[in-house]
Design a protein around this motif. Structure first.
Motif, PDB file in Angstrom:
ATOM      1  N   ALA A 275      37.792  87.249  93.269  1.00 21.34           N
ATOM      2  CA  ALA A 275      37.732  88.175  94.398  1.00 21.34           C
ATOM      3  C   ALA A 275      39.068  88.856  94.630  1.00 21.34           C
ATOM      4  CB  ALA A 275      37.293  87.433  95.661  1.00 21.34           C
ATOM      5  N   ASN A 276      40.152  88.106  94.499  1.00 27.63           N
ATOM      6  CA  ASN A 276      41.477  88.673  94.716  1.00 27.63           C
ATOM      7  C   ASN A 276      41.794  89.751  93.686  1.00 27.63           C
ATOM      8  OD1 ASN A 276      44.706  88.185  93.913  1.00 27.63           O
ATOM      9  ND2 ASN A 276      44.293  88.389  96.094  1.00 27.63           N
ATOM     10  N   ILE A 277      41.550  89.466  92.423  1.00 24.81           N
ATOM     11  CA  ILE A 277      41.825  90.441  91.362  1.00 24.81           C
ATOM     12  C   ILE A 277      40.910  91.652  91.492  1.00 24.81           C
ATOM     13  CG2 ILE A 277      41.787  90.807  88.874  1.00 24.81           C
ATOM     14  CD1 ILE A 277      42.597  87.858  88.563  1.00 24.81           C
ATOM     15  N   ALA A 278      39.634  91.407  91.815  1.00 22.99           N
ATOM     16  CA  ALA A 278      38.693  92.514  91.988  1.00 22.99           C
ATOM     17  C   ALA A 278      39.118  93.416  93.141  1.00 22.99           C
ATOM     18  CB  ALA A 278      37.282  91.980  92.222  1.00 22.99           C
ATOM     19  N   GLY A 279      39.604  92.817  94.221  1.00 24.05           N
ATOM     20  CA  GLY A 279      40.069  93.604  95.365  1.00 24.05           C
ATOM     21  C   GLY A 279      41.277  94.456  95.031  1.00 24.05           C
ATOM     22  N   ILE A 280      42.214  93.880  94.272  1.00 23.98           N
ATOM     23  CA  ILE A 280      43.407  94.636  93.871  1.00 23.98           C
ATOM     24  C   ILE A 280      43.022  95.809  92.976  1.00 23.98           C
ATOM     25  CG2 ILE A 280      45.548  94.520  92.546  1.00 23.98           C
ATOM     26  CD1 ILE A 280      45.850  91.625  93.513  1.00 23.98           C
ATOM     27  N   LEU A 281      42.151  95.556  91.995  1.00 22.37           N
ATOM     28  CA  LEU A 281      41.725  96.628  91.094  1.00 22.37           C
ATOM     29  C   LEU A 281      40.981  97.724  91.853  1.00 22.37           C
ATOM     30  CD1 LEU A 281      40.515  94.545  88.006  1.00 22.37           C
ATOM     31  CD2 LEU A 281      42.664  95.825  88.263  1.00 22.37           C
ATOM     32  N   ALA A 282      40.123  97.316  92.788  1.00 22.03           N
ATOM     33  CA  ALA A 282      39.388  98.300  93.580  1.00 22.03           C
ATOM     34  C   ALA A 282      40.342  99.137  94.422  1.00 22.03           C
ATOM     35  CB  ALA A 282      38.375  97.595  94.483  1.00 22.03           C
ATOM     36  N   LEU A 283      41.369  98.494  94.993  1.00 17.35           N
ATOM     37  CA  LEU A 283      42.343  99.223  95.804  1.00 17.35           C
ATOM     38  C   LEU A 283      43.109 100.231  94.956  1.00 17.35           C
ATOM     39  CD1 LEU A 283      43.794  99.626  98.509  1.00 17.35           C
ATOM     40  CD2 LEU A 283      45.370  97.789  97.844  1.00 17.35           C
ATOM     41  N   LEU A 284      43.479  99.845  93.748  1.00 15.64           N
ATOM     42  CA  LEU A 284      44.194 100.766  92.865  1.00 15.64           C
ATOM     43  C   LEU A 284      43.340 101.982  92.519  1.00 15.64           C
ATOM     44  CD1 LEU A 284      45.985  98.249  90.458  1.00 15.64           C
ATOM     45  CD2 LEU A 284      46.995  99.552  92.337  1.00 15.64           C
ATOM     46  N   VAL A 285      42.060 101.750  92.280  1.00 23.37           N
ATOM     47  CA  VAL A 285      41.160 102.869  91.985  1.00 23.37           C
ATOM     48  C   VAL A 285      41.051 103.800  93.187  1.00 23.37           C
ATOM     49  CG1 VAL A 285      38.771 103.511  91.468  1.00 23.37           C
ATOM     50  CG2 VAL A 285      39.850 101.612  90.246  1.00 23.37           C
ATOM     51  N   VAL A 286      40.891 103.213  94.376  1.00 23.75           N
ATOM     52  CA  VAL A 286      40.786 104.015  95.595  1.00 23.75           C
ATOM     53  C   VAL A 286      42.050 104.835  95.815  1.00 23.75           C
ATOM     54  CG1 VAL A 286      40.663 103.897  98.126  1.00 23.75           C
ATOM     55  CG2 VAL A 286      39.111 102.516  96.736  1.00 23.75           C
ATOM     56  N   LEU A 287      43.218 104.205  95.668  1.00 20.83           N
ATOM     57  CA  LEU A 287      44.476 104.919  95.860  1.00 20.83           C
ATOM     58  C   LEU A 287      44.635 106.035  94.832  1.00 20.83           C
ATOM     59  CD1 LEU A 287      46.949 101.982  96.650  1.00 20.83           C
ATOM     60  CD2 LEU A 287      45.927 103.602  98.251  1.00 20.83           C
ATOM     61  N   TYR A 288      44.228 105.775  93.608  1.00 21.50           N
ATOM     62  CA  TYR A 288      44.318 106.804  92.565  1.00 21.50           C
ATOM     63  C   TYR A 288      43.478 108.027  92.933  1.00 21.50           C
ATOM     64  CZ  TYR A 288      43.707 109.069  88.032  1.00 21.50           C
ATOM     65  OH  TYR A 288      43.660 109.985  87.021  1.00 21.50           O
ATOM     66  N   ARG A 289      42.255 107.799  93.372  1.00 20.29           N
ATOM     67  CA  ARG A 289      41.385 108.909  93.728  1.00 20.29           C
ATOM     68  C   ARG A 289      41.850 109.591  95.009  1.00 20.29           C
ATOM     69  NH1 ARG A 289      36.308 108.692  91.469  1.00 20.29           N
ATOM     70  NH2 ARG A 289      36.137 110.792  92.399  1.00 20.29           N
ATOM     71  N   TRP A 290      42.313 108.808  95.969  1.00 19.67           N
ATOM     72  CA  TRP A 290      42.764 109.354  97.254  1.00 19.67           C
ATOM     73  C   TRP A 290      44.016 110.209  97.065  1.00 19.67           C
ATOM     74  CZ3 TRP A 290      43.177 105.729 102.158  1.00 19.67           C
ATOM     75  CH2 TRP A 290      43.206 106.527 103.311  1.00 19.67           C
ATOM     76  N   PHE A 291      44.977 109.666  96.332  1.00 21.72           N
ATOM     77  CA  PHE A 291      46.189 110.437  96.067  1.00 21.72           C
ATOM     78  C   PHE A 291      45.870 111.690  95.264  1.00 21.72           C
ATOM     79  CE2 PHE A 291      49.197 106.497  96.261  1.00 21.72           C
ATOM     80  CZ  PHE A 291      48.984 106.430  97.626  1.00 21.72           C
TER      81      PHE A 291
ATOM     82  N   LEU B 269      36.804 102.626 102.070  1.00 22.47           N
ATOM     83  CA  LEU B 269      36.838 101.898 100.802  1.00 22.47           C
ATOM     84  C   LEU B 269      38.165 101.164 100.629  1.00 22.47           C
ATOM     85  CD1 LEU B 269      35.108 104.409  98.338  1.00 22.47           C
ATOM     86  CD2 LEU B 269      34.164 102.315  99.336  1.00 22.47           C
ATOM     87  N   ALA B 270      39.248 101.780 101.075  1.00 21.95           N
ATOM     88  CA  ALA B 270      40.550 101.097 101.020  1.00 21.95           C
ATOM     89  C   ALA B 270      40.545  99.864 101.909  1.00 21.95           C
ATOM     90  CB  ALA B 270      41.659 102.057 101.443  1.00 21.95           C
ATOM     91  N   GLY B 271      39.972  99.980 103.117  1.00 23.07           N
ATOM     92  CA  GLY B 271      39.890  98.828 104.009  1.00 23.07           C
ATOM     93  C   GLY B 271      39.050  97.708 103.419  1.00 23.07           C
TER      94      GLY B 271
END
Length: 285
Positions: free
Chosen positions: A47-63, A22-24
Motif C-alpha cells: 500500500a505504501n509503495i502503491a500510494g507513492i507511485l500514484a502520487l508521482l503520477v498525479v503530480l506529473y499530470r498536474w504539473f 486524487l493527490a489526497g
C-alpha cells in the motif's frame, strides 16, 4: 512561469480538476501503508509503495497541466504573485512540520529523560543516568548512537555545495545563459542524489553494525523520523529540480519570468537549512 504575459487574462481561473482529490487519496494510501508497515501488517509495504507511485503520477499530470497553461500564455503577473504566496505558505507549513519533530526531540531530551532519571524512578531503573541515548536496562536492545563522522559531515558538505551550485544556476538563468544554467542545475541534482546514496548507506550501517533501529526507544524513533523525513524532502526537491532542468532544456523560462525555477530553489534552500539543524541537534548534541 512563461514569458507570454502580454495577452494573458486579468486573472486565470482553471476549470474543475480531478488532481487535488486524487493527490489526497494517494497521500492517504501512502500514510496508511506506512502506518501498517511499521506495525508489521502484511499489506503495509504494498500500500505504501502503491500510494507513492500514484502520487508521482498525479503530480506529473498536474504539473503538466500547469506547464501547458503557463506556456500557453494564460498566466499574468497576478498569477505569478499567487504562486509566490502559495509556495511561501507551503514552505511555512513544512517549517511547522519539522518544528513538531524538533519539539518532540527537545521534550524527550530536556524534560522526559531527566525526569525518568530522578529519585522518583530510582527503584524502577537504578542504573539509568538520563543521558541521551542511554536506556533503562532490559527495556530495549542495546545500540550505539550515530556520530557526526564521517557520513553526516560529508552529507552536510554536499548539501551546502548544492546550495552554491543552485545559486550559480539561478544567476546564469537571469543572465540568459541557458547552457550554464542547465549544467549547474544538473550538478545540484547529482549532489542531491549522492546525498541520498550516503544516507541509505548510513541507514544500513545503523541497522547492521550499530543495532540502531526505529524501535530503539525514543532515540531511534526521533533519529529515523527526522532524518528519514528530511531525506524524503531531499528526494522531492531533486524531482522538482529535475522537472525544472527538463524545462530549461526545452527552452522554457526567460531571464525575467521563471518562477518554477525560483520555487524549486526556495524549497531546496529550505531543505538545506533544515539539514543544518539536524546535523547539529541530532548528530552533535
Amino acid at each position: 512561469m512563461s514569458s507570454q504575459h502580454g495577452n494573458a487574462p486579468y486573472y486565470f481561473i482553471p476549470g474543475p480538476s480531478r488532481w487535488p482529490v486524487l493527490a489526497g487519496a494517494s497521500l492517504l494510501l501512502t500514510m496508511a501503508g506506512a502506518a501498517a508497515w511499521v506495525n508489521s501488517v502484511s499489506w503495509g509495504p504494498v500500500a505504501n509503495i502503491a500510494g507513492i507511485l500514484a502520487l508521482l503520477v498525479v503530480l506529473y499530470r498536474w504539473f503538466g497541466d500547469a506547464i501547458r497553461e503557463s506556456e500557453g500564455g494564460l498566466y499574468s503577473n497576478r498569477i505569478d504573485v499567487s504562486y509566490r504566496w502559495s509556495m511561501s505558505w507551503f514552505i511555512f507549513s513544512e517549517v511547522m512540520f519539522f518544528a513538531g519533530f524538533f519539539g518532540a526531540l527537545f521534550y524527550a531530551r530536556t524534560i522526559t529523560l531527566p525526569d525518568l532519571a530522578s529519585l522518583d524512578y530510582k527503584i524502577l531503573w537504578p542504573d539509568f543516568t538520563g543521558q541521551w541515548g542511554n536506556t533503562p536496562a532490559g527495556t530495549i536492545q542495546p545500540f550505539t548512537k550515530m556520530g557526526p563522522f564521517p557520513i553526516p559531515t560529508i552529507n552536510t558538505a554536499l548539501l551546502l555545495t548544492s546550495g552554491v551550485t543552485l545559486t550559480i544556476a539561478h544567476h546564469a538563468l537571469r543572465a540568459g545563459q541557458r547552457s550554464k544554467t542547465a549544467f549547474w542545475l544538473f550538478a545540484t541534482i547529482v549532489l542531491g542524489a549522492v546525498f541520498m546514496g550516503f544516507q541509505a548507506f548510513e541507514y544500513i550501517h545503523a541497522y547492521t553494525e550499530l543495532n540502531l533501529k526505529l524501535t530503539s526507544g525514543i532515540y531511534g524513533s526521533t533519529f529515523f523520523m527526522l532524518t528519514g523525513f528530511h531525506g524524503f524532502h531531499v528526494t522531492m526537491g531533486a524531482i522538482m529540480l529535475a522537472v525544472v532542468l527538463v524545462r530549461v532544456l526545452k527552452g522554457h523560462f526567460t531571464p525575467e519570468h521563471h518562477f518554477a525555477f525560483e520555487g524549486a530553489a526556495w524549497y531546496w534552500h529550505f531543505v538545506d537549512v533544515v539539514w543544518l539543524g539536524l546535523y547539529v541537534v541530532v548528530y552533535w548534541l
